[in-house]
Write an enzyme that holds these catalytic residues in place. Structure first.
Site, PDB file in Angstrom:
ATOM      1  N   ARG A 178      32.168  34.557  37.890  1.00 49.88           N
ATOM      2  CA  ARG A 178      32.579  34.271  36.961  1.00 49.88           C
ATOM      3  C   ARG A 178      34.182  33.118  36.956  1.00 49.88           C
ATOM      4  NH1 ARG A 178      34.244  39.423  33.908  1.00 49.88           N
ATOM      5  NH2 ARG A 178      36.652  39.977  34.927  1.00 49.88           N
ATOM      6  N   LYS A 181      36.937  33.532  31.007  1.00 50.56           N
ATOM      7  CA  LYS A 181      38.708  33.657  30.623  1.00 50.56           C
ATOM      8  C   LYS A 181      39.373  33.230  30.932  1.00 50.56           C
ATOM      9  CE  LYS A 181      39.869  38.435  33.129  1.00 50.56           C
ATOM     10  NZ  LYS A 181      39.630  39.110  32.103  1.00 50.56           N
ATOM     11  N   GLU A 206      33.749  42.384  20.414  1.00 50.72           N
ATOM     12  CA  GLU A 206      34.294  43.327  21.890  1.00 50.72           C
ATOM     13  C   GLU A 206      36.040  43.324  21.525  1.00 50.72           C
ATOM     14  OE1 GLU A 206      34.970  40.992  25.444  1.00 50.72           O
ATOM     15  OE2 GLU A 206      34.912  39.150  24.389  1.00 50.72           O
TER      16      GLU A 206
HETATM   17  N1  PLP Z   1      36.477  41.352  27.654  1.00 46.99           N
HETATM   18  C1  PLP Z   1      37.265  40.583  27.808  1.00 46.99           C
HETATM   19  C2  PLP Z   1      37.876  39.843  26.479  1.00 46.99           C
HETATM   20  C3  PLP Z   1      38.360  41.137  28.972  1.00 46.99           C
HETATM   21  O1  PLP Z   1      38.972  40.672  29.420  1.00 46.99           O
HETATM   22  C4  PLP Z   1      37.236  41.550  30.115  1.00 46.99           C
HETATM   23  C5  PLP Z   1      38.735  42.096  31.618  1.00 46.99           C
HETATM   24  O2  PLP Z   1      39.607  41.929  31.192  1.00 46.99           O
HETATM   25  C6  PLP Z   1      36.752  42.353  29.760  1.00 46.99           C
HETATM   26  C7  PLP Z   1      36.074  42.257  29.160  1.00 46.99           C
HETATM   27  C8  PLP Z   1      36.198  43.410  30.862  1.00 46.99           C
HETATM   28  O3  PLP Z   1      35.810  42.510  31.794  1.00 46.99           O
HETATM   29  P1  PLP Z   1      35.463  43.663  33.958  1.00 46.99           P
HETATM   30  O4  PLP Z   1      34.475  44.779  33.002  1.00 46.99           O
HETATM   31  O5  PLP Z   1      35.259  41.888  34.534  1.00 46.99           O
HETATM   32  O6  PLP Z   1      37.295  43.345  33.665  1.00 46.99           O
END
Ligand code: PLP
Length: 351
Positions: free
Chosen positions: A94, A196, A232
């Site tokens: 990622r 991210k 989300e």
């Molecule tokens: N969605 C967002 C916007 C996030 O910042 C995160 C995690 O930081 C997630 C979902 C969940 O991702 P992960 O399961 O990889 O931590």
């Protein structure tokens, strides 16, 4: 006489062990990784340096244009008395996508893993004991060279720092009460929502703090182009159990491809034999669901008991943690803490 671990000393400094277990705030550790790379070059150099402040030009690209990305993963002390990471290869992949989208030099898996594992090993005595929390690992990468015109940097820095953490939400064992609103969007399709990128998180600060000031735990965002469907939360993905099927918003530009989201889909399908669909989820379906939960590295799997809009408060299921939510959470945590076998090859021990 048993020598105190750094974790025990930190616990003492903040008052009691409960203080670390109940917090999700950065605490200083021994060391952090720092590497540097010029545009067009490879990430090759890097080393551990003492944990502490760094200096930046006020004209640096990250400060002026938000050219920065980050990752988040955890190290655990497991029941088998070893230290493990959970699916770090997914974070590495990622990170490659995020850096590419933000015009930052892409690093290979080997470099990322070396930086992460070196940092965790050097700070391993800060990892809370088995069952008492985890060490949050935060890789960050950003443009440091100076620019007045809007443009990508020519010089970049990659760092990894860590902090012992407890649970993300302060409610302890209570289900969440979330606020659903179309007043603000977190990210737009074709934008940077699926990276991210730090800008996504600054966009969520105002709506997130508004939701918290009204007494909600967090905010649910809707799709920027079709406000009838959900996306989300600010830092977690969403799941909905409806008519016996487990649904989650399909990835498509503005949603982050969560490592926990992917793990939940696999556990639900392969261990609990649930039908899982990645699809559009209308707000009505969310509000009338039997169970709703959010998931992420920080929040693990956390059940939602109530969702409020500006008009009305909706109780989800019976307002408590749902049965399937709890089963999925249990399996995920058991795998992460090596309390059951890991049938998927997700555990990465640090030997
Ligand atoms: N969605 C967002 C916007 C996030 O910042 C995160 C995690 O930081 C997630 C979902 C969940 O991702 P992960 O399961 O990889 O931590």
């Amino acid at each position: 006489f048993k020598q105190k671990t750094a974790y025990e000393i930190l616990s003492g400094l903040v008052g009691s062990e409960m203080c670390i277990r109940d917090r999700f705030n950065p605490m200083p550790t021994r060391s952090m990784w720092k590497g540097e790379c010029s545009a067009g070059d490879e990430w090759v150099n890097g080393q551990l340096i003492p944990y502490g402040e760094i200096s930046l030009s006020p004209a640096s690209c990250v400060l002026n244009y938000g050219q920065g990305i980050f990752e988040g993963l955890k190290a655990y002390h497991t029941q088998k008395d070893r230290i493990v990471l959970f699916r770090p290869n997914k974070n590495s992949a990622r990170m490659q996508k995020s850096t590419e989208r933000m015009c930052i030099p892409v690093m290979n898996d080997h470099y990322f893993m070396d930086a992460v594992t070196s940092t965790v090993k050097d700070n391993s005595d800060f990892i809370p004991p088995y069952g008492k929390g985890s060490l949050y690992i935060r890789p960050i990468c950003f443009g440091v060279s100076k620019a007045i015109a809007v443009q990508a940097a020519t010089e970049y820095v990659f760092m990894v720092f860590t902090s012992p953490v407890g649970p993300y939400f302060k409610v302890g064992s209570k289900p969440l009460h979330l606020y659903l609103s179309d007043k603000y969007h977190r990210a737009a399709p074709k934008g940077i929502g699926n990276a991210k990128a730090i800008g996504n998180y600054s966009a969520s600060l105002y709506p997130g703090s508004m939701a918290k000031s009204k007494g909600f735990n967090d905010m649910i965002y809707v799709h920027a182009k079709n406000e009838k469907i959900i996306e989300e939360m600010g830092a977690a993905n969403l799941f909905v159990l409806s008519d016996g099927e487990l649904l989650t918003p399909k990835l498509g530009g503005s949603i982050l491809d969560g490592v926990t989201r992917d793990s939940v889909i696999t556990i639900a399908r392969d261990i609990l034999n649930l039908t899982v669909k990645e699809t559009d989820i209308e707000i009505d379906r969310l509000l009338s669901a039997d169970e709703v939960f959010c998931c992420g590295t920080a929040v693990t799997v956390t059940g939602v008991g109530k969702i409020s809009t500006d008009e009305k408060e909706y109780i989800i299921g019976n307002g408590n943690f749902g049965e399937k939510t709890l089963s999925i959470k249990k399996k995920l945590l058991q795998i992460q803490k090596e309390e059951i076998d890991d049938p998927f090859g997700w555990i990465h021990p640090l030997v």
